[in-house]
Design an enzyme around this catalytic site. Structure first.
Site, PDB file in Angstrom:
ATOM      1  N   ASP A   1      43.631   8.548 -22.580  1.00  0.00           N
ATOM      2  CA  ASP A   1      42.602   8.935 -21.612  1.00  0.00           C
ATOM      3  C   ASP A   1      41.243   8.852 -22.285  1.00  0.00           C
ATOM      4  O   ASP A   1      41.092   9.235 -23.444  1.00  0.00           O
ATOM      5  CB  ASP A   1      42.876  10.374 -21.134  1.00  0.00           C
ATOM      6  CG  ASP A   1      41.837  10.834 -20.134  1.00  0.00           C
ATOM      7  OD1 ASP A   1      41.691  10.178 -19.090  1.00  0.00           O
ATOM      8  OD2 ASP A   1      41.163  11.856 -20.403  1.00  0.00           O
TER       9      ASP A   1
ATOM     10  N   GLU B   1      43.512   3.569 -19.579  1.00  0.00           N
ATOM     11  CA  GLU B   1      42.836   3.398 -18.286  1.00  0.00           C
ATOM     12  C   GLU B   1      42.172   2.029 -18.237  1.00  0.00           C
ATOM     13  O   GLU B   1      41.640   1.565 -19.241  1.00  0.00           O
ATOM     14  CB  GLU B   1      41.682   4.388 -18.160  1.00  0.00           C
ATOM     15  CG  GLU B   1      42.026   5.794 -17.910  1.00  0.00           C
ATOM     16  CD  GLU B   1      40.725   6.586 -17.816  1.00  0.00           C
ATOM     17  OE1 GLU B   1      40.134   6.598 -16.735  1.00  0.00           O
ATOM     18  OE2 GLU B   1      40.328   7.167 -18.830  1.00  0.00           O
TER      19      GLU B   1
ATOM     20  N   ASP C   1      42.676  16.817 -20.471  1.00  0.00           N
ATOM     21  CA  ASP C   1      42.710  15.433 -20.949  1.00  0.00           C
ATOM     22  C   ASP C   1      44.113  14.975 -21.335  1.00  0.00           C
ATOM     23  O   ASP C   1      44.507  13.842 -21.058  1.00  0.00           O
ATOM     24  CB  ASP C   1      41.759  15.278 -22.151  1.00  0.00           C
ATOM     25  CG  ASP C   1      40.327  15.591 -21.751  1.00  0.00           C
ATOM     26  OD1 ASP C   1      39.975  15.341 -20.584  1.00  0.00           O
ATOM     27  OD2 ASP C   1      39.572  16.094 -22.606  1.00  0.00           O
TER      28      ASP C   1
END
Ligand SMILES: [Zn+2]
Length: 393
Positions: free
Chosen positions: A194, A278, A360
């Site tokens: 992340d 991501e 997170d």
């Protein structure tokens, strides 16, 4: 389980070197003449195209060049290495090919203030150079042996060596070598990654990279030197000196960032056999300005690039996940989606399964889960990675 085969890759090298004053003079000649050839050829091409409606190439220009060298007024062209001038013309041909194919912009005129570069051929015809190379020396025509520190000895022999001088006045050589790379021992685990502000990278296993404050310090140094430059009279001596300082500050920022990113990407590659991150959607990032600035600062696209090629080198797998999935709002333990999750919530408890989440780490777990669901075809809630299925062995 067998170990993956070693693979052949093109590795690029860049070393700084320190020329003697004689070499500096010769280099200034080489850079200047090469620039003249580039700019003159560019003008000539434009003229031929506009006036005579003809497309000419660097080969045509090199014929003109041979003719010019014989004339007294252009005799000085002989001071430069022929190889470098020819290579400049070949580079311009490539630049035009890329332009016509729509891959690049129209080639521009080169200026003295820009980074200067020349290239030397380094193939089997050049016995002397190669013999010196094997002995650990780099010898170039009209320059002799270069003084440089090999921080890492290249395995192969390059086909081409580029010499550059940047705006801060530093000299570098760069080249590519074909090398064999031994992949890292296989790892069965997968991690989700992340991206954020407080920690640039947080993995599903709970590893946090932190955010290097020193980058911000150097950025401040950069703004300060740039502000000083804008106050000076353009073209003056003080202005010129300040411009070198700006170039140095730029170099410092980019070196520090590059060093940090390399350490980060290597650490991630070592940690797992499978890495899910991501997807970097620039437009999406722009929606959140604070995040986009922080990520732009550390160079997220550079991180992605490094992870991609290092994964290939070391036999790892790297995938990107659609970033529109609600990764922070979903509970990674039971899969329920929360209605809202404001940015200031760092820790939360799932109302359904009562598990406590770090914001997170939870998001990173969901990123991993998103990839494993598609890969194993089963319900992989909880982010359990199944290497046997994924690798097919
Ligand atoms: Zn839950």
């Amino acid at each position: 389980m067998t170990e993956p085969d070693s693979s052949k890759i093109q590795r690029s090298y860049k070393f700084r070197f320190y020329p003697t004053s004689v070499q500096r003079q010769q280099l200034a000649i080489e850079f200047g003449h090469a620039r003249w050839v580039w700019n003159t050829c560019l003008t000539w091409r434009g003229h031929q195209y506009r006036v005579h409606d003809k497309c000419v190439s660097g080969v045509d220009f090199s014929r003109q060049l041979t003719f010019l060298k014989k004339l007294g007024a252009y005799g000085w062209l002989g001071e430069a290495t022929r190889d470098c001038l020819m290579q400049k013309l070949r580079d311009q041909d490539t630049a035009f090919r890329n332009f016509f194919a729509g891959r690049a912009k129209h080639p521009k005129f080169k200026k003295r203030a820009h980074t200067q570069s020349i290239r030397y051929c380094f193939d089997h015809r050049h016995r002397g150079k190669i013999k010196a190379w094997m002995a650990g020396q780099l010898v170039l025509p009209k320059l002799g042996a270069l003084k440089l520190k090999w921080s890492r000895r290249p395995q192969g022999i390059p086909k081409m060596v580029t010499v550059t001088q940047d705006g801060a006045g530093r000299y570098f050589i760069s080249f590519m070598c074909e090398e064999t790379i031994q992949p890292l021992p296989r790892k069965p685990n997968g991690i989700g990654v992340d991206l954020g502000v407080k920690d640039i990278v947080v993995t599903s296993e709970g590893w946090k990279s932190g955010n290097p404050r020193h980058l911000r310090t150097y950025r401040r140094l950069l703004t300060k030197t740039q502000r000083r430059l804008s106050r000076k009279v353009r073209g003056s001596d003080r202005w010129r000196r300040q411009r070198v300082r700006v170039a140095k500050a730029h170099a410092r920022v980019s070196n520090t960032r590059q060093d940090w990113l390399h350490k980060l990407s290597t650490a991630l590659i070592r940690q797992a056999g499978f890495i899910a991150m991501e997807d970097l959607n620039v437009r999406g990032m722009m929606a959140n300005r604070r995040l986009s600035k922080a990520l732009g600062d550390v160079g997220m696209h550079e991180l992605k690039r490094q992870l991609e090629y290092k994964a290939k080198w070391y036999g790892r797998e790297f995938v990107q996940v659609d970033r529109w999935a609600p990764t922070s709002k979903t509970c990674s333990a039971c899969g329920t989606v929360q209605k809202a999750m404001p940015l200031n919530v760092r820790e939360w408890t799932c109302p359904d399964c009562k598990s406590v989440h770090d914001r997170d780490i939870n998001a990173a777990r969901n990123i991993l889960r998103l990839t494993t669901v598609g890969r194993t075809g089963s319900d992989a809630r909880g982010g359990v990675y199944q290497p046997e299925v994924a690798y097919g062995c």
